[in-house]
Design a protein around this motif. Structure first.
Motif, short mmCIF file in Angstrom:
data_model
loop_
_atom_site.label_atom_id
_atom_site.label_comp_id
_atom_site.label_asym_id
_atom_site.label_seq_id
_atom_site.Cartn_x
_atom_site.Cartn_y
_atom_site.Cartn_z
N GLU A 166 0.81 -1.21 0.00
CA GLU A 166 0.00 0.00 0.00
C GLU A 166 0.85 1.27 0.00
O GLU A 166 0.48 2.28 -0.60
N SER A 167 2.00 1.22 0.69
CA SER A 167 2.88 2.39 0.74
C SER A 167 3.40 2.72 -0.65
O SER A 167 3.47 3.90 -1.04
N THR A 168 3.77 1.67 -1.39
CA THR A 168 4.26 1.89 -2.74
C THR A 168 3.17 2.49 -3.62
O THR A 168 3.40 3.48 -4.33
N LEU A 171 2.52 6.23 -2.83
CA LEU A 171 3.54 7.16 -3.28
C LEU A 171 3.61 7.24 -4.80
O LEU A 171 3.83 8.32 -5.36
N VAL A 172 3.43 6.12 -5.48
CA VAL A 172 3.42 6.15 -6.95
C VAL A 172 2.27 7.02 -7.44
O VAL A 172 2.41 7.81 -8.39
N GLU A 173 1.14 6.90 -6.78
CA GLU A 173 -0.02 7.71 -7.16
C GLU A 173 0.27 9.19 -6.98
O GLU A 173 -0.07 10.02 -7.84
N GLN A 214 13.15 1.56 -4.01
CA GLN A 214 13.39 0.59 -5.09
C GLN A 214 12.07 0.12 -5.70
O GLN A 214 11.95 -0.01 -6.92
N LYS A 215 11.11 -0.17 -4.83
CA LYS A 215 9.80 -0.61 -5.32
C LYS A 215 9.16 0.46 -6.20
O LYS A 215 8.59 0.15 -7.25
N ILE A 216 9.26 1.69 -5.77
CA ILE A 216 8.68 2.79 -6.55
C ILE A 216 9.44 2.95 -7.86
O ILE A 216 8.84 3.10 -8.94
N TYR A 217 10.74 2.92 -7.80
CA TYR A 217 11.59 3.10 -8.98
C TYR A 217 11.29 2.06 -10.06
O TYR A 217 11.27 2.36 -11.26
N ASN A 218 11.03 0.82 -9.63
CA ASN A 218 10.79 -0.28 -10.57
C ASN A 218 9.32 -0.45 -10.94
O ASN A 218 8.98 -1.35 -11.71
#
Length: 547
Positions: A166-168, A171-173, A214-218
């Motif tokens: 959920e955190s990813t 933030l992506v949103e 890293q999760k966001i970046y990918n």
């Protein structure tokens, strides 16, 4: 290195064996000195291993141990000298080397014999003192077997388990929201338009900031929404020149011969100009890196570009005018337990039920810190999934280790102590270069081989054995995957683990970010005799030297 004496002794024993079976040593006195030294060495080597393992808190014993190790390192140097001479003898085409008793050989054997006699005398005196301490030593100490499990994919995929999905998504949103794009130039300072496009992830060391980034970046949405992505690790040891060189090499641009900042800045600006970029600045300690470098670099990017920073200091995020700050909190026990189960691959209902109470107590000792939980998971994944094994980890004396560097939890020390000796050497050596953001797997393995840490096993090539070492360190969480590398061809080491490693080798290694610090170190009180005792001095001659 203090903490890897077992592997060092094993190599020294092998070298003694080779020397004793060298038929070219014809002088009986030299051979008898070697045999005497070998006998004394074997009598006390297990004492040294035991005192290293127990880390007895006794000043007299510790001083005895340090003196003994000094002698052992002198033995190693003497053996190096002998083997270098032997190689030169074999490669030389000079006539006098063709005769068995030429003058040079006689002189060399006299010199080496004298050194061995002096070392033997010192070693015997040190050995005699051990009776004062009443050591009870197990003479059958054997190193653990080498693991041959190799799977880089599993090691890479573990990164996705540290933070909640959920955190990813949240933030992506936020990062890809179009109405945020429109507001990215709303502030003005005087006549200057200021682009507000900095976002921050804040939290203590080891809490999972980098993993979340890293999760966001990918994430596919980030890849699709931006024309260019860039990841830059900004450690405390980095200079602006280092960062510029790293960006240039990451973008695949031919690096110029110049280290001039203006030249490097111009190259980077040209590469970024007119592009909508998503850039991660990982581990920012000081806002100066933003105002002194990146603010000007990214000014050439188009509207909609984003900068995501990770930092331990919320003040840094605010100084950089971050318009969104995401705070990463410590893991609650139940989430920590889920993470541990995934790290250990604990899936059976009976296993989970039998081990949960012990596991939760271990999680409690980790203090809710994901890095610590992952490290302990790396320990438990190499144990049997039985209660007694987990209880042994829970009750380990390593949890009580005192004097560790600030921020370094005992869980990290325990994960290091659980390593086989051959992996301890490789891990500690890797951590001696804090200014290198990512390590090449192939380079690391070659360095390990060159240092003598890896020896071919049962006919296997050293490189193949080195691949197994690398994979196990990845599985144990002591090496972490590079977010830009999908096959674990490069890796990094968390800063807290680097601090731990540098703490463990502090007696015998000196790590300085720049060569001029050597002079400063001496002028501040380090005597030349102390520096001469160092086994390794690690520094940089100039800026930009990053591989």
């Amino acid at each position: 290195m203090a903490a890897i004496v077992e592997a060092f002794i094993t190599r020294l024993t092998d070298r003694f064996f080779t020397l004793l079976h060298d038929n070219t040593i014809m002088f009986s006195k030299v051979r008898s000195e070697i045999e005497g030294l070998n006998a004394t060495f074997h009598n006390i080597k297990n004492v040294l291993i035991e005192t290293e393992m127990r880390k007895i808190d006794d000043r007299a014993i510790n001083m005895w141990r340090l003196h003994l190790k000094d002698v052992m390192y002198d033995i190693d140097d003497m053996l190096d000298e002998y083997h270098i001479w032997d190689k030169k003898k074999c490669l030389s085409s000079e006539v006098f080397f063709r005769f068995p008793l030429n003058i040079r050989k006689i002189i060399f054997y006299i010199q080496i014999g004298t050194k061995i006699r002096e070392i033997n005398s010192r070693l015997s005196a040190i050995s005699a003192k051990r009776t004062q301490f009443n050591f009870k030593i197990d003479c059958n100490l054997t190193p653990p077997p080498i693991s041959r499990k190799r799977s880089y994919i599993a090691a890479f995929n573990k990164a996705s388990l540290v933070v909640i999905e959920e955190s990813t998504d949240k933030l992506v949103e936020v990062l890809t929201k179009e109405d945020i794009f429109a507001k990215s130039i709303i502030r003005g300072i005087g006549n200057e338009i200021v682009y507000d496009f900095v976002y921050a992830i804040v939290g203590i060391g080891g809490i999972g900031k980098t993993t979340l980034a890293q999760k966001i970046y990918n994430d596919e949405r980030i890849t699709a929404g931006f024309g260019m992505k860039l990841w830059v690790s900004v450690t405390q040891h980095f200079t602006d020149i280092d960062v510029l060189w790293y960006i240039i090499t990451t973008l695949g641009i031919n690096a110029p011969a110049s280290y001039d900042r203006n030249v490097l800045e111009a190259i980077v600006k040209e590469a970024l100009a007119g592009k909508m970029i998503f850039i991660v600045l990982d581990d920012v300690w000081d806002e100066q890196i933003w105002y002194g470098l990146f603010y000007e670099l990214l000014y050439v990017c188009v509207k909609g570009s984003r900068v995501l920073i990770t930092t331990r200091k919320e003040g840094v995020a605010r100084q950089m005018k971050a318009i969104h700050i995401h705070r990463v909190e410590l893991m609650p026990p139940e989430d920590g337990w889920k993470l541990l189960c995934k790290e250990v691959t604990l899936t059976g209902e009976k296993e989970v039920e039998d081990l949960k109470d012990v596991g939760l107590r271990i999680i409690n000792k980790c203090g809710g810190l994901p890095l610590a939980i992952k490290a302990i998971g790396g320990v438990l994944r190499y144990k049997e999934k039985r209660r007694r094994e987990w209880v042994a980890v829970l009750e380990s004396a390593s949890w009580s280790k005192s004097g560790l560097p600030e921020g370094v939890q005992a869980a990290l020390y325990l994960s290091y102590k659980d390593l086989p000796s051959h992996l301890k050497e490789c891990f500690l050596y890797t951590c001696m270069f804090p200014w290198i953001p990512f390590y090449s797997r192939l380079y690391l393995i070659q360095f390990w081989i060159a240092e003598g840490f890896i020896i071919g096993d049962n006919g296997r090539e050293s490189e193949s054995v080195g691949e197994d070492y690398y994979a196990e360190l990845m599985h144990r969480g002591l090496l972490q995957s590079n977010p830009l590398s999908y096959d674990c061809a490069t890796c990094t080491v968390h800063e807290l683990l680097q601090l731990l490693a540098q703490f463990l080798v502090r007696e015998e290694s000196l790590i300085l970010p720049h060569a001029h610090h050597i002079i400063e170190n001496v002028s501040e009180g380090s005597s030349s005799s102390v520096l001469m005792k160092l086994r390794r001095l690690c520094t940089r001659v100039s800026e930009g030297e990053i591989f």
